[in-house]
Each structure stands twice: as structure tokens, then as C-alpha cells.
Motif scaffolding. Structure first.
Motif, PDB file in Angstrom:
ATOM      1  N   ARG A 124       0.692  -1.288   0.060  1.00  0.00           N
ATOM      2  CA  ARG A 124      -0.111   0.022  -0.304  1.00  0.00           C
ATOM      3  C   ARG A 124       0.580   1.183   0.170  1.00  0.00           C
ATOM      4  N   THR A 125       0.498   2.166  -0.794  1.00  0.00           N
ATOM      5  CA  THR A 125       1.358   3.373  -1.053  1.00  0.00           C
ATOM      6  C   THR A 125       0.127   4.604  -0.837  1.00  0.00           C
ATOM      7  N   ILE A 131       3.385  -2.777   4.048  1.00  0.00           N
ATOM      8  CA  ILE A 131       3.048  -4.036   3.704  1.00  0.00           C
ATOM      9  C   ILE A 131       2.488  -4.882   4.644  1.00  0.00           C
ATOM     10  N   TRP A 132       1.332  -5.580   4.122  1.00  0.00           N
ATOM     11  CA  TRP A 132       0.374  -6.291   4.980  1.00  0.00           C
ATOM     12  C   TRP A 132       0.282  -7.737   4.590  1.00  0.00           C
ATOM     13  N   LYS A 133       0.576  -8.715   5.466  1.00  0.00           N
ATOM     14  CA  LYS A 133       0.520 -10.206   5.302  1.00  0.00           C
ATOM     15  C   LYS A 133      -0.770 -10.863   5.562  1.00  0.00           C
ATOM     16  N   HIS A 168      -6.113  -6.695  13.765  1.00  0.00           N
ATOM     17  CA  HIS A 168      -6.853  -7.414  12.805  1.00  0.00           C
ATOM     18  C   HIS A 168      -6.170  -8.232  11.936  1.00  0.00           C
ATOM     19  N   SER A 169      -4.926  -7.750  11.551  1.00  0.00           N
ATOM     20  CA  SER A 169      -4.026  -8.643  10.694  1.00  0.00           C
ATOM     21  C   SER A 169      -2.406  -7.883  10.733  1.00  0.00           C
ATOM     22  N   GLU A 170      -1.834  -9.045  10.089  1.00  0.00           N
ATOM     23  CA  GLU A 170      -0.185  -8.796  10.504  1.00  0.00           C
ATOM     24  C   GLU A 170       0.421  -7.590   9.516  1.00  0.00           C
ATOM     25  N   VAL A 197      -1.048  -6.485  -4.901  1.00  0.00           N
ATOM     26  CA  VAL A 197      -1.024  -7.576  -4.578  1.00  0.00           C
ATOM     27  C   VAL A 197       0.387  -8.498  -4.944  1.00  0.00           C
ATOM     28  N   THR A 198       1.312  -8.931  -4.220  1.00  0.00           N
ATOM     29  CA  THR A 198       2.334  -9.598  -4.649  1.00  0.00           C
ATOM     30  C   THR A 198       2.530 -10.859  -3.665  1.00  0.00           C
TER      31      THR A 198
END
Length: 252
Positions: free
Chosen positions: A45-46, A91-93, A71-73, A132-133
């Protein structure tokens, strides 16, 4: 047109027959490159911030990011210093698309998140972008040896065709650079949604000056030069951002 359709059907049946002979290799037979073997993906995300709101946005995020990480990592959160002013990159995993959908649904119902952060942060932003990567098959997330450095996000727009066309050359260029001790490779990510055929290499350095010295040294390394010369034949463009980790970033 009828003749063309018949030719296409014959070709399709030929490929199918060849693949079926190889049993489990059927899908790999027509693959354009190494297939993703696990569901884990990383959302890049930018956010571009209004210049006059940059300090306020960073302060607010520092105070309220715990509402989001519940909520998330979060893998990392950076403020861009060079290569894009008034930007943050994070960056979110996620383990799956279903998990991400669940996280987004939960956030939409989290009144504290909405009232204490989103409602205040959104007016400070000019734009939001996401991609998404996946980690490329030969890479993993390798944390830096210590905290307190800087990160470089080097993004490469490769020619269409996927890893089957440019994968080996790109891997050689990155691996040679990392193996020579020129920089610490945190991870290499291949785009799935966003700009296709885009690869992002996340590097860590002790400081911007150390990066400059490393770059100078790498330019004199014959192995690096040879590998880069091969890989750039498949390259369309590249960009780079030097970033400082925020205090709440897991990657520091």
C-alpha cells in the motif's frame, strides 16, 4: 475463420495430450513460470499525503496503528525519503484472499478504528494505491541483522511473458548482488494484481551513505555487472525509493 478455429482446437488437444502424459505435471506444462505454491500474499500500500498534513498523518498513525494491527499482520511501515515526497509505504501479510476479505469486513464494523483513525486520516490523503504480490519461489522474508537502518524498494517493470522469459536472468542479477555482500536482501516480490510483470526487491542498508558506498563497490564487481547486463535486456523501466521505517514498523 472455420479453418483457424479448427487449427486452434487441434493445437489445444495436442497440448492437452502432452500434459496428460505427464500426470501431475499437467498444469506446469502450460505454465509461463514458477507457480505460487502457497496462499500467503503481501499487500503493498502506498499513500500520498497532503504536504501540509504529512506530520499530522504520521503522528496520528503512530498513535492509532494498534487499532489496525489488531486485525492482521503488518510486515513493515515506512516513510518515503527519496523517490517520492509525502508518501508512506506499508506491507500487510495475508494467508488467503478469504482472510483479507474477513479483515476488511471486521474493520468496517470497528467503530474505534473508523472514528479514531479513518475519519481523521482520510482527509489528509491525496491518493491510495495497492498491489497484491507474492514472494518469488526463491526468496523469503529475511530480516535485517540489526535495527536502525534504511530500506530501498527497487521496482522493476519487466517485459511481458512472465518468469519463463526473464525469471532466471533477474534471479541471477539479484542473487549475485546479495551474495557479494553488497546489500542485505529482505525479500523479492512478484506482482499479482496491479502492474503485471513487475518485481520488487526490498533491500536494507545501515544508512544512505552506506548504500552509496555499496552501489559504488557493486559497479566494480564483474559478477554483478555481467548478471545485470543480462537481466536488463528484459527490463522496460525501474524506479527506486529510499525509506525510513516508522517507530511502529515491525521491520526497523
Amino acid at each position: 475463420m472455420f479453418t483457424v478455429r479448427n487449427s486452434f482446437r487441434r493445437s489445444s488437444r495436442l497440448i492437452e495430450n502432452i500434459c496428460l502424459k505427464n500426470g501431475d505435471m499437467a498444469l506446469d506444462c502450460i505454465s509461463t513460470g514458477p507457480q505460487q505454491q502457497q496462499g500467503t500474499f503481501y499487500e503493498f500500500r502506498t499513500y500520498r499525503i497532503l504536504p501540509e498534513k504529512n506530520a499530522a498523518f504520521l503522528k496520528l498513525t503512530n498513535e492509532k496503528i494498534h487499532l489496525r494491527t489488531a486485525h492482521s499482520e503488518l510486515l513493515g511501515y515506512w516513510s518515503v525519503e527519496y523517490g517520492g515526497l509525502n508518501q508512506v509505504f506499508h506491507i500487510w501479510k495475508y494467508d488467503s484472499y478469504a482472510q483479507r476479505a474477513g479483515v476488511r469486513a471486521s474493520l468496517a464494523q470497528d467503530t474505534k478504528w473508523i472514528e479514531e483513525y479513518i475519519s481523521k486520516a482520510m482527509p489528509m490523503l491525496m491518493s491510495q494505491d495497492n498491489e497484491v504480490t507474492y514472494l518469488v519461489p526463491w526468496s523469503k522474508v529475511d530480516r535485517p541483522p540489526k535495527e536502525g537502518g534504511v530500506y530501498e524498494l527497487a521496482s522493476f517493470q519487466m517485459r511481458p511473458g512472465g518468469p519463463a522469459v526473464w525469471g532466471e536472468a533477474f534471479q541471477a542479477a539479484v542473487s549475485t548482488h546479495a551474495a557479494g555482500g553488497h546489500a542485505h536482501l529482505v525479500g523479492v516480490f512478484h506482482s499479482e494484481f496491479g502492474r503485471l510483470n513487475k518485481v520488487n526487491a526490498l533491500w536494507w542498508y545501515e544508512s544512505p551513505d552506506q548504500r552509496a558506498a555499496v552501489r559504488h563497490k557493486a559497479h566494480g564487481d564483474a559478477r554483478v555487472v555481467a548478471a545485470v547486463r543480462e537481466s536488463v535486456t528484459y527490463l522496460e523501466s525501474q524506479t527506486s525509493k529510499l525509506m525510513f521505517p516508522c517507530p511502529y514498523s515491525p521491520l526497523k
